[in-house]
Design a protein around this motif. Structure first.
Motif, PDB file in Angstrom:
ATOM      1  N   TYR A 153       1.489   0.307  -0.741  1.00 58.34           N
ATOM      2  CA  TYR A 153       1.850   0.783  -2.071  1.00 58.34           C
ATOM      3  C   TYR A 153       3.053   0.067  -2.673  1.00 58.34           C
ATOM      4  O   TYR A 153       3.347   0.256  -3.858  1.00 58.34           O
ATOM      5  CB  TYR A 153       2.148   2.288  -2.027  1.00 58.34           C
ATOM      6  CG  TYR A 153       1.205   3.066  -1.159  1.00 58.34           C
ATOM      7  CD1 TYR A 153      -0.176   3.034  -1.397  1.00 58.34           C
ATOM      8  CD2 TYR A 153       1.671   3.809  -0.084  1.00 58.34           C
ATOM      9  CE1 TYR A 153      -1.048   3.730  -0.578  1.00 58.34           C
ATOM     10  CE2 TYR A 153       0.809   4.513   0.730  1.00 58.34           C
ATOM     11  CZ  TYR A 153      -0.555   4.466   0.486  1.00 58.34           C
ATOM     12  OH  TYR A 153      -1.430   5.143   1.303  1.00 58.34           O
ATOM     13  N   LYS A 438      -1.194  -1.608  -7.788  1.00 61.18           N
ATOM     14  CA  LYS A 438      -0.479  -0.487  -7.192  1.00 61.18           C
ATOM     15  C   LYS A 438      -0.226   0.547  -8.284  1.00 61.18           C
ATOM     16  O   LYS A 438       0.126   0.207  -9.412  1.00 61.18           O
ATOM     17  CB  LYS A 438       0.875  -0.913  -6.623  1.00 61.18           C
ATOM     18  CG  LYS A 438       0.921  -2.303  -5.972  1.00 61.18           C
ATOM     19  CD  LYS A 438       0.603  -2.285  -4.507  1.00 61.18           C
ATOM     20  CE  LYS A 438       0.806  -3.665  -3.893  1.00 61.18           C
ATOM     21  NZ  LYS A 438       0.628  -3.695  -2.439  1.00 61.18           N
ATOM     22  N   ASN A 454      -0.255   8.196  -4.485  1.00 60.21           N
ATOM     23  CA  ASN A 454      -0.207   6.732  -4.449  1.00 60.21           C
ATOM     24  C   ASN A 454      -1.584   6.144  -4.207  1.00 60.21           C
ATOM     25  O   ASN A 454      -2.401   6.701  -3.469  1.00 60.21           O
ATOM     26  CB  ASN A 454       0.705   6.238  -3.320  1.00 60.21           C
ATOM     27  CG  ASN A 454       2.122   6.747  -3.427  1.00 60.21           C
ATOM     28  OD1 ASN A 454       2.413   7.874  -3.050  1.00 60.21           O
ATOM     29  ND2 ASN A 454       3.007   5.914  -3.950  1.00 60.21           N
ATOM     30  N   TYR A 455      -1.807   5.007  -4.851  1.00 59.31           N
ATOM     31  CA  TYR A 455      -2.945   4.143  -4.518  1.00 59.31           C
ATOM     32  C   TYR A 455      -2.441   2.710  -4.525  1.00 59.31           C
ATOM     33  O   TYR A 455      -1.640   2.314  -5.380  1.00 59.31           O
ATOM     34  CB  TYR A 455      -4.098   4.285  -5.511  1.00 59.31           C
ATOM     35  CG  TYR A 455      -5.203   3.274  -5.248  1.00 59.31           C
ATOM     36  CD1 TYR A 455      -6.165   3.514  -4.279  1.00 59.31           C
ATOM     37  CD2 TYR A 455      -5.242   2.059  -5.931  1.00 59.31           C
ATOM     38  CE1 TYR A 455      -7.162   2.576  -4.001  1.00 59.31           C
ATOM     39  CE2 TYR A 455      -6.226   1.117  -5.665  1.00 59.31           C
ATOM     40  CZ  TYR A 455      -7.183   1.383  -4.691  1.00 59.31           C
ATOM     41  OH  TYR A 455      -8.155   0.456  -4.415  1.00 59.31           O
ATOM     42  N   GLY A 456      -2.913   1.922  -3.568  1.00 60.76           N
ATOM     43  CA  GLY A 456      -2.496   0.535  -3.543  1.00 60.76           C
ATOM     44  C   GLY A 456      -3.444  -0.335  -2.743  1.00 60.76           C
ATOM     45  O   GLY A 456      -4.228   0.153  -1.923  1.00 60.76           O
ATOM     46  N   GLU A 457      -3.369  -1.630  -3.019  1.00 64.54           N
ATOM     47  CA  GLU A 457      -4.134  -2.617  -2.266  1.00 64.54           C
ATOM     48  C   GLU A 457      -3.174  -3.681  -1.742  1.00 64.54           C
ATOM     49  O   GLU A 457      -2.163  -3.989  -2.371  1.00 64.54           O
ATOM     50  CB  GLU A 457      -5.215  -3.244  -3.148  1.00 64.54           C
ATOM     51  CG  GLU A 457      -6.218  -2.228  -3.661  1.00 64.54           C
ATOM     52  CD  GLU A 457      -7.337  -2.855  -4.477  1.00 64.54           C
ATOM     53  OE1 GLU A 457      -7.434  -4.108  -4.501  1.00 64.54           O
ATOM     54  OE2 GLU A 457      -8.110  -2.091  -5.091  1.00 64.54           O
ATOM     55  N   ARG A 489      -7.159  -1.339   1.355  1.00 77.22           N
ATOM     56  CA  ARG A 489      -7.021  -0.359   0.286  1.00 77.22           C
ATOM     57  C   ARG A 489      -6.538   0.952   0.883  1.00 77.22           C
ATOM     58  O   ARG A 489      -7.011   1.362   1.939  1.00 77.22           O
ATOM     59  CB  ARG A 489      -8.351  -0.129  -0.434  1.00 77.22           C
ATOM     60  CG  ARG A 489      -8.901  -1.345  -1.159  1.00 77.22           C
ATOM     61  CD  ARG A 489     -10.225  -1.013  -1.819  1.00 77.22           C
ATOM     62  NE  ARG A 489     -10.710  -2.100  -2.657  1.00 77.22           N
ATOM     63  CZ  ARG A 489     -11.478  -3.088  -2.226  1.00 77.22           C
ATOM     64  NH1 ARG A 489     -11.838  -3.131  -0.944  1.00 77.22           N
ATOM     65  NH2 ARG A 489     -11.880  -4.047  -3.045  1.00 77.22           N
ATOM     66  N   GLY A 490      -5.607   1.599   0.195  1.00 75.91           N
ATOM     67  CA  GLY A 490      -5.088   2.849   0.726  1.00 75.91           C
ATOM     68  C   GLY A 490      -4.687   3.818  -0.364  1.00 75.91           C
ATOM     69  O   GLY A 490      -4.408   3.430  -1.504  1.00 75.91           O
ATOM     70  N   ALA A 491      -4.661   5.100  -0.009  1.00 78.15           N
ATOM     71  CA  ALA A 491      -4.224   6.152  -0.919  1.00 78.15           C
ATOM     72  C   ALA A 491      -3.451   7.185  -0.109  1.00 78.15           C
ATOM     73  O   ALA A 491      -3.651   7.333   1.098  1.00 78.15           O
ATOM     74  CB  ALA A 491      -5.416   6.793  -1.628  1.00 78.15           C
ATOM     75  N   GLU A 492      -2.584   7.917  -0.820  1.00 83.43           N
ATOM     76  CA  GLU A 492      -1.703   8.855  -0.122  1.00 83.43           C
ATOM     77  C   GLU A 492      -1.259   9.936  -1.085  1.00 83.43           C
ATOM     78  O   GLU A 492      -1.003   9.679  -2.265  1.00 83.43           O
ATOM     79  CB  GLU A 492      -0.496   8.086   0.413  1.00 83.43           C
ATOM     80  CG  GLU A 492       0.529   8.907   1.179  1.00 83.43           C
ATOM     81  CD  GLU A 492       1.639   8.014   1.733  1.00 83.43           C
ATOM     82  OE1 GLU A 492       1.344   7.143   2.567  1.00 83.43           O
ATOM     83  OE2 GLU A 492       2.803   8.188   1.302  1.00 83.43           O
ATOM     84  N   TRP A 510      -5.149   7.791   3.476  1.00 86.06           N
ATOM     85  CA  TRP A 510      -6.447   7.156   3.714  1.00 86.06           C
ATOM     86  C   TRP A 510      -6.249   5.659   3.611  1.00 86.06           C
ATOM     87  O   TRP A 510      -5.534   5.173   2.734  1.00 86.06           O
ATOM     88  CB  TRP A 510      -7.451   7.631   2.672  1.00 86.06           C
ATOM     89  CG  TRP A 510      -8.693   6.785   2.565  1.00 86.06           C
ATOM     90  CD1 TRP A 510      -9.815   6.871   3.327  1.00 86.06           C
ATOM     91  CD2 TRP A 510      -8.938   5.737   1.612  1.00 86.06           C
ATOM     92  NE1 TRP A 510     -10.751   5.934   2.914  1.00 86.06           N
ATOM     93  CE2 TRP A 510     -10.231   5.224   1.878  1.00 86.06           C
ATOM     94  CE3 TRP A 510      -8.183   5.173   0.585  1.00 86.06           C
ATOM     95  CZ2 TRP A 510     -10.788   4.185   1.135  1.00 86.06           C
ATOM     96  CZ3 TRP A 510      -8.726   4.137  -0.158  1.00 86.06           C
ATOM     97  CH2 TRP A 510     -10.014   3.653   0.119  1.00 86.06           C
TER      98      TRP A 510
END
Length: 684
Positions: A153, A438, A454-457, A489-492, A510
């Motif tokens: 993120y 992000k 949050n979402y980010g790559e 890729r992730g999210a929180e 995730w």
């Protein structure tokens, strides 16, 4: 090898002795080590306010008081100040640690980005493993601050940052010069001297020097020798730092369980007596504030490594054995520029941030060689590699009102490589690029309470040799090349509470990694891996019920699975599900204090169907410290209850000298048995 002559000539006791010189006791403000006085202001990084500053629930800072009285067996364990991180070892002390975070077996650093004073520590296209993250050049007592962020993120973090990023900052100034000597079990000797001095021009010079010698608890004498130097000159708006590190060691690598159970070797024994390594690292770096909101840094690093290993013994070559050697020699050059300013977006107060990074790895030799009795033979492959990257990012943090902040960011990375291989078919040029968006929301819902989404790559780079490869160097068979950059890729979602004496955070996350092929330095070829996904939760808390007592606790659970594979075989080998770290520190008065640390990591599948698992590991360390005027005596006890657990466990085929065929077996590296270290420090 630069300072190896000194290491050869010095006896363990002489090499561990360092001499300190007096200097000015002038000290920087809040981050300085506390004076031994009633007026000391002790700064706990974990207690510093993050609401309104952090952009994720898993982001934080660790300060001096969190580090000062913390029993640390190995330098790499400094990363365990980051909640949820475990640092283990499967080889000699001089080798980079094995890291675990968010259900990843991060090997020696893949998907875990590390920096020291702005310099990247991860090694691209490394002789032993991609992302190799070796912190042994750090002097723990000179680390002022640790900033960490987990997940993809952060817009200022690129390569290797999918699981997390950790940034160490060293001191510019010390409260007092000091000399410290340490002696302990297994012929452990260490000497450290550090001072800082002001000059008439308004600058400060800090110098620290460390020497270490140790036999280790193993049947095979580890013969670990290490020398470290840090020298920094700084003024208000700039600093220049030089570091020098050299180490050599013998290794007791992981051993087969069957050899211990049948009495062939003891639990702390070895199979191959010729394993070990040596590393040299020299660096020069600088940073400066060059205007309102603008900062720059630059660095140049020389690095050289030789590592001899043998994991399968006689499985591939029943005559000469499977021992192999890896070498790496390179220069690394790079820098960064950052700028931020306050403005507005459609009338909304906004903080804008722009940045750019560049890095160039001039790898003069990266090679894999069979070896016998520790002596290398003709190479399996030997390459020269030029690898470079240019990155830029922009971010806007908008104050939307009602305690809500929105953070929008975009990062772009461009990579290029030129591989000059000893087999022409494996040479080649190539490039790759990636854009990484992000986005984050932070809502300060009430005093002392903030929520995050949050979402980010992000990505990790693969070994450039794997991107250019077409032929297996050992067999001559055709192989697939790899993508140079692999997306994550992730999210929180998370929450943070802060009070005068208590703070805590809770997050759920995730994370998904794309399908990839990986270049395996130990084999000199590529190995397929499936896509993966991870779901997990983390809890972190710090509590100071009274000034003299503090407690901290971190716990994390992760469910890690391969994607697109049958559920019966979707376990990810080495993915630790549960991690717990806890500690207590107490000031008993009259200069007496103590610290207790507990570290636990749970079982992990060792093969894809989950039928073979590692066993949980729990370790307890205890430290006691007594200040007597300018003197301080410390006693640290590691593995207090003498646990016989494993530091790391694998499952694969190997063949011992007396076996007719390879055997599938558990291979493990035991934790070090209980040991004591006594230190004596004199401050001036």
């Amino acid at each position: 090898m630069h300072i190896s002559g000194f290491l050869k000539m010095a006896s363990p006791a002489a090499m561990a002795l360092a001499i300190g010189l007096g200097g000015s006791p002038a000290v920087a403000a809040e981050a300085a080590p506390p004076q031994e006085s009633a007026e000391a202001i002790v700064v706990w990084g974990r207690a510093q306010a993050q609401i309104g500053i952090a952009t994720a629930g898993s982001q934080g800072v660790v300060g001096y008081a969190d580090l000062e009285k913390r029993p640390i067996l190995r330098v790499g364990e400094l990363v365990e100040t980051v909640p949820g991180v475990i640092a283990t070892q499967h080889s000699g002390t001089g080798k980079a640690n094995q890291y675990f975070l968010r259900g990843f077996n991060l090997d020696h650093g893949t998907d875990f980005a590390g920096f020291v004073d702005g310099m990247p520590v991860n090694m691209r296209t490394h002789g032993h493993g991609q992302g190799y993250l070796d912190y042994n050049f750090l002097i723990p007592e000179l680390v002022e601050r640790v900033d960490y962020a987990k997940g993809p993120y952060s817009v200022d973090a690129g390569d290797f940052s999918a699981a997390g990023t950790v940034r160490f900052s060293t001191y510019r100034q010390l409260a007092r010069p000091f000399v410290e000597i340490t002696a302990g079990s297994n012929d452990y000797y260490r000497g450290l001297a550090a001072l800082s001095m002001d000059d008439d021009a308004g600058g400060t010079t800090l110098v620290g020097i460390e020497g270490l010698a140790s036999r280790g608890p193993w049947v095979l004498d580890e013969n670990h020798r290490k020398a470290n130097l840090l020298a920094k000159y700084s003024r208000d708006d700039w600093s220049v730092t030089a570091m020098a590190y050299h180490a050599r060691w013998n290794s007791t690598d992981q051993i087969p369980l069957r050899a211990v159970e049948d009495g062939s070797i003891p639990r702390l024994g070895y199979i191959d007596p010729d394993l070990g390594g040596r590393t040299t690292r020299l660096s020069l770096s600088g940073d400066a504030e060059i205007g309102d909101g603008t900062s720059v840094n630059a660095y140049a690093i020389y690095y050289q490594m030789r590592l001899t290993s043998n994991f399968t013994y006689f499985a591939a070559d029943p005559v000469n054995g499977d021992e192999f050697q890896q070498r790496d020699k390179r220069g690394i050059f790079g820098g960064a520029i950052r700028h931020h300013w306050d403005g507005a977006t459609a009338g909304i107060p906004t903080i804008f941030r722009l940045g750019a990074d560049t890095r160039y790895d001039l790898i003069g030799r990266v090679g894999l060689y069979p070896s016998v009795d520790g002596r290398r033979r003709d190479p399996i492959r030997q390459d020269k590699v030029d690898e470079y990257s240019v990155s830029g990012y922009g971010e806007a943090e908008l104050a939307l009102g009602g305690g809500v902040r929105a953070i929008l960011g975009l990062r772009g990375d461009f990579y290029g490589y030129d591989v000059d291989a000893d087999i022409s078919a494996n040479s080649g040029l190539g490039t790759d690029a990636q854009l990484s968006p992000k986005v984050a929301l932070a809502w300060a819902a009430a005093k002392g309470l903030e929520f995050y989404a949050n979402y980010g790559e992000s990505f990790h780079s693969n070994d450039a040799r794997g991107a250019a490869i077409s032929i297996d160097s050992a067999t001559g068979d055709p192989v697939d090349s790899v993508d140079l950059l692999v997306r994550a890729r992730g999210a929180e979602i998370g929450a943070r509470v802060e009070g005068a004496r208590f703070n805590a955070s809770l997050v759920g996350f995730w994370l998904k990694l794309g399908s990839e092929l990986v270049f395996v330095g130990d084999a000199g070829t590529t190995e397929p891996n499936d896509a993966s996904k991870r779901l997990g939760m983390e809890f972190n808390a710090f509590w100071r019920p009274v000034d003299a007592v503090s407690f901290d606790l971190s716990a994390a659970y992760t469910r890690a699975r391969f994607s697109g594979t049958p559920s019966a075989v979707d376990r990810i080998p080495g993915s630790v599900g549960f991690v717990l770290g806890a500690g207590a520190a107490i000031d008993l008065g009259d200069g007496l204090s103590a610290a207790l640390r507990v570290r636990h990591f749970g079982k992990a599948p060792l093969i894809e169907d989950g039928t073979v698992k590692s066993q949980p590991t729990t370790l307890v360390n205890l430290g006691g410290y007594k200040a007597l005027g300018p003197w301080r005596i410390g006693v640290d006890i590691y593995n207090l209850f003498n646990a016989r657990d494993a530091d790391i466990t694998y499952f694969y085929e190997s063949r011992l000298a007396n076996e007719a065929e390879p055997v599938e077996d558990i291979h493990f590296h035991p934790v070090e048995p209980r040991q004591f270290r006594v230190s004596l420090r004199r401050s001036f």
